[in-house]
Design an enzyme around this catalytic site. Structure first.
Site, PDB file in Angstrom:
ATOM      1  N   ARG A   1     -20.759  47.371 -14.522  1.00  0.00           N
ATOM      2  CA  ARG A   1     -19.994  46.578 -14.774  1.00  0.00           C
ATOM      3  C   ARG A   1     -20.843  45.096 -14.867  1.00  0.00           C
ATOM      4  O   ARG A   1     -21.606  44.759 -13.914  1.00  0.00           O
ATOM      5  CB  ARG A   1     -19.202  46.452 -13.605  1.00  0.00           C
ATOM      6  CG  ARG A   1     -18.302  44.974 -13.123  1.00  0.00           C
ATOM      7  CD  ARG A   1     -17.370  45.002 -12.126  1.00  0.00           C
ATOM      8  NE  ARG A   1     -16.317  45.861 -12.642  1.00  0.00           N
ATOM      9  CZ  ARG A   1     -15.220  45.735 -12.183  1.00  0.00           C
ATOM     10  NH1 ARG A   1     -14.791  44.717 -11.037  1.00  0.00           N
ATOM     11  NH2 ARG A   1     -14.106  46.354 -12.255  1.00  0.00           N
TER      12      ARG A   1
ATOM     13  N   HIS B   1     -12.286  46.252 -20.688  1.00  0.00           N
ATOM     14  CA  HIS B   1     -12.096  47.251 -19.148  1.00  0.00           C
ATOM     15  C   HIS B   1     -11.467  48.586 -19.676  1.00  0.00           C
ATOM     16  O   HIS B   1     -10.222  48.940 -19.309  1.00  0.00           O
ATOM     17  CB  HIS B   1     -11.257  46.268 -18.321  1.00  0.00           C
ATOM     18  CG  HIS B   1     -11.254  46.859 -16.978  1.00  0.00           C
ATOM     19  ND1 HIS B   1     -12.196  47.879 -16.398  1.00  0.00           N
ATOM     20  CD2 HIS B   1     -10.799  46.389 -15.867  1.00  0.00           C
ATOM     21  CE1 HIS B   1     -12.258  48.074 -15.486  1.00  0.00           C
ATOM     22  NE2 HIS B   1     -11.318  47.285 -14.794  1.00  0.00           N
TER      23      HIS B   1
ATOM     24  N   GLN C   1      -9.907  50.900 -17.031  1.00  0.00           N
ATOM     25  CA  GLN C   1      -8.626  50.489 -16.467  1.00  0.00           C
ATOM     26  C   GLN C   1      -7.377  50.864 -17.363  1.00  0.00           C
ATOM     27  O   GLN C   1      -6.306  51.384 -16.711  1.00  0.00           O
ATOM     28  CB  GLN C   1      -8.584  48.730 -16.464  1.00  0.00           C
ATOM     29  CG  GLN C   1      -7.218  48.236 -15.905  1.00  0.00           C
ATOM     30  CD  GLN C   1      -7.060  48.803 -14.438  1.00  0.00           C
ATOM     31  OE1 GLN C   1      -7.987  48.299 -13.626  1.00  0.00           O
ATOM     32  NE2 GLN C   1      -6.000  49.192 -14.124  1.00  0.00           N
TER      33      GLN C   1
ATOM     34  N   ASP D   1      -2.150  40.048 -15.280  1.00  0.00           N
ATOM     35  CA  ASP D   1      -3.427  40.274 -14.750  1.00  0.00           C
ATOM     36  C   ASP D   1      -3.819  38.669 -14.102  1.00  0.00           C
ATOM     37  O   ASP D   1      -2.854  37.993 -14.591  1.00  0.00           O
ATOM     38  CB  ASP D   1      -4.547  40.665 -15.780  1.00  0.00           C
ATOM     39  CG  ASP D   1      -6.041  40.741 -15.109  1.00  0.00           C
ATOM     40  OD1 ASP D   1      -6.328  40.778 -14.106  1.00  0.00           O
ATOM     41  OD2 ASP D   1      -6.783  40.932 -16.115  1.00  0.00           O
TER      42      ASP D   1
ATOM     43  N   CYS E   1      -3.560  45.455 -13.183  1.00  0.00           N
ATOM     44  CA  CYS E   1      -4.854  46.044 -12.967  1.00  0.00           C
ATOM     45  C   CYS E   1      -5.347  45.865 -11.377  1.00  0.00           C
ATOM     46  O   CYS E   1      -6.129  46.621 -10.848  1.00  0.00           O
ATOM     47  CB  CYS E   1      -6.077  45.692 -13.803  1.00  0.00           C
ATOM     48  SG  CYS E   1      -6.181  43.851 -13.969  1.00  0.00           S
TER      49      CYS E   1
ATOM     50  N   ARG F   1      -7.180  55.333 -11.241  1.00  0.00           N
ATOM     51  CA  ARG F   1      -8.470  54.945 -11.709  1.00  0.00           C
ATOM     52  C   ARG F   1      -9.421  56.064 -11.383  1.00  0.00           C
ATOM     53  O   ARG F   1     -10.376  56.411 -12.002  1.00  0.00           O
ATOM     54  CB  ARG F   1      -9.097  53.597 -11.166  1.00  0.00           C
ATOM     55  CG  ARG F   1      -8.161  52.589 -11.210  1.00  0.00           C
ATOM     56  CD  ARG F   1      -8.476  51.956 -12.639  1.00  0.00           C
ATOM     57  NE  ARG F   1      -9.945  51.878 -13.272  1.00  0.00           N
ATOM     58  CZ  ARG F   1     -10.545  50.779 -12.641  1.00  0.00           C
ATOM     59  NH1 ARG F   1      -9.929  49.700 -12.266  1.00  0.00           N
ATOM     60  NH2 ARG F   1     -11.865  50.707 -13.101  1.00  0.00           N
TER      61      ARG F   1
HETATM   62  N1   CP Z   1      -9.212  46.794 -11.477  1.00  0.00           N
HETATM   63  C1   CP Z   1     -10.199  46.574 -11.206  1.00  0.00           C
HETATM   64  O1   CP Z   1     -10.846  47.105 -11.819  1.00  0.00           O
HETATM   65  O2   CP Z   1     -10.461  46.363  -9.700  1.00  0.00           O
HETATM   66  P1   CP Z   1     -11.757  46.080  -9.271  1.00  0.00           P
HETATM   67  O3   CP Z   1     -12.303  44.903  -9.719  1.00  0.00           O
HETATM   68  O4   CP Z   1     -11.446  45.926  -7.449  1.00  0.00           O
HETATM   69  O5   CP Z   1     -12.610  47.223  -9.374  1.00  0.00           O
HETATM   70  N1  NVA Z   2      -9.346  40.294 -16.149  1.00  0.00           N
HETATM   71  C1  NVA Z   2     -10.020  40.541 -14.637  1.00  0.00           C
HETATM   72  C2  NVA Z   2      -9.704  41.988 -14.502  1.00  0.00           C
HETATM   73  C3  NVA Z   2     -10.243  42.617 -13.117  1.00  0.00           C
HETATM   74  C4  NVA Z   2     -10.189  43.831 -12.738  1.00  0.00           C
HETATM   75  C5  NVA Z   2     -11.300  40.072 -14.447  1.00  0.00           C
HETATM   76  O1  NVA Z   2     -12.222  40.434 -15.595  1.00  0.00           O
HETATM   77  O2  NVA Z   2     -11.828  39.815 -13.612  1.00  0.00           O
END
Ligand code: CP
Ligand code: NVA
Length: 304
Positions: free
Chosen positions: A103, A130, A133, A222, A262, A290
């Site tokens: 990430r 993502h 997700q 989101d 999400c 997930r």
């Molecule tokens: N939805 C998601 O990716 O959650 P986190 O940021 O908590 O991993």
């Molecule tokens: N769009 C959000 C998703 C979090 C899971 C972000 O990137 O922060």
């Protein structure tokens, strides 16, 4: 055959359907207490440049359930591209581990990890995409609504990384998606053009809430400011306010429409408590999946 999961656009329709089928099978097996250990003796490094609850816990739990061992590398520990270059980190990790979950802020960092490491790399969220997700969400939508091809999903809010992954998904698996966003917050134009060219369903972008949400089977939202955009929070709150998913907006969708997010959610901003906690909300089913969707990806890419 794909070696990494960087973008759903890199997968074929069959690849995605196979992952969804495996995720459903492994979910059933877990509930029946059946175990399998395709990651026995394998280790997976997990790089987290950004915060996480769901992704971190589900990957670590998934790796454990599959018989492997996960090593979490927090951003302060390896200082991606700062203490050491991304290619050099990749060239080190490939000598020890069997897979890398990452990430990162920059999408190029995950692409570079995949380019320079011979072991599979899994995108656990970047500023651009993502994919894990959306695999979990698609599994969830199938569970609640069945065949995706006849469905309309209204993505209300920012055309961000999650929205872009939905567009990539729809380029491969039939599903109609309408992004309902304020002007200037549309999804990545290249990904939008790609999805509109490849998708069997309709990929639409509108600023009109009524037109966009009307008749939808799923309403997805989101956060308005993603990780890394915290400085823009105040301005975005003003711009996105009309796009809040509340009872009035949900009433535009089909009466049995599901609400998806999400997570993490900023309650009172992009979604109200009454929608988050309503019977229509399937947000925690998405969170649960997930685990299953990522176990399918880990099995496919790293399993024996
Ligand atoms: N939805 C998601 O990716 O959650 P986190 O940021 O908590 O991993
Ligand atoms: N769009 C959000 C998703 C979090 C899971 C972000 O990137 O922060």
């Amino acid at each position: 055959m794909y070696q990494d999961l960087i973008s759903l656009a890199d997968l074929t329709t069959n690849d995605i359907l196979e992952l969804l089928a495996l995720a459903a099978e492994q979910k059933r097996a877990l509930r029946e207490g059946k175990t399998s250990r395709p990651l026995e003796g394998k280790t997976v490094a997990m790089i987290f440049e950004k915060p996480s609850l769901r992704t971190r816990v589900t990957f670590e739990t998934g790796i454990f359930q599959l018989g492997g061992h996960g090593i979490v590398l927090e951003s302060g520990q390896i200082k991606l591209g700062e203490r050491e270059s991304v290619p050099d980190i990749a060239r080190n990790l490939e000598r020890w581990v069997d897979g890398i979950v990452a990430r990162t802020f920059s999408h190029e960092a995950v692409e570079d990890l995949a380019r320079y490491a011979s072991v599979p790399v899994i995108n656990a969220l970047t500023d651009k995409l993502h994919p894990c997700q959306v695999l979990a969400d698609a599994q969830c939508l199938i569970e609640h609504k069945g065949d995706l091809g006849s469905l309309k999903l209204a993505f209300v809010g920012d055309g961000n990384n999650v929205c872009a992954s939905w567009f990539n998904f729809a380029a491969r698996v039939p599903l109609n998606i309408t992004l309902v966003c304020p002007p200037g917050y549309e999804a990545d134009p290249e990904i939008t053009a790609f999805a509109q060219r490849e998708a069997k369903g309709e990929i639409v972008i509108t600023h009109d809430i009524e037109v966009g949400v009307k008749g939808s089977h799923a309403v997805y939202t989101d956060v308005w400011a993603s990780m890394g955009q915290e400085d823009e929070s105040k301005e975005r709150q003003r711009i996105f306010a009309p796009y809040q998913v509340n009872a009035k907006l949900m009433a535009l969708a089909k009466p049995d429409a599901v609400f998806m997010h999400c997570l993490p959610a900023k309650r009172g901003l992009e979604v109200t408590d009454d929608v988050m906690d309503s019977k229509q909300s399937i947000v925690f089913d998405e969170a649960e999946n997930r685990l299953h969707a990522q176990k399918a990806v880990l099995t496919k890419l790293i399993g024996k």
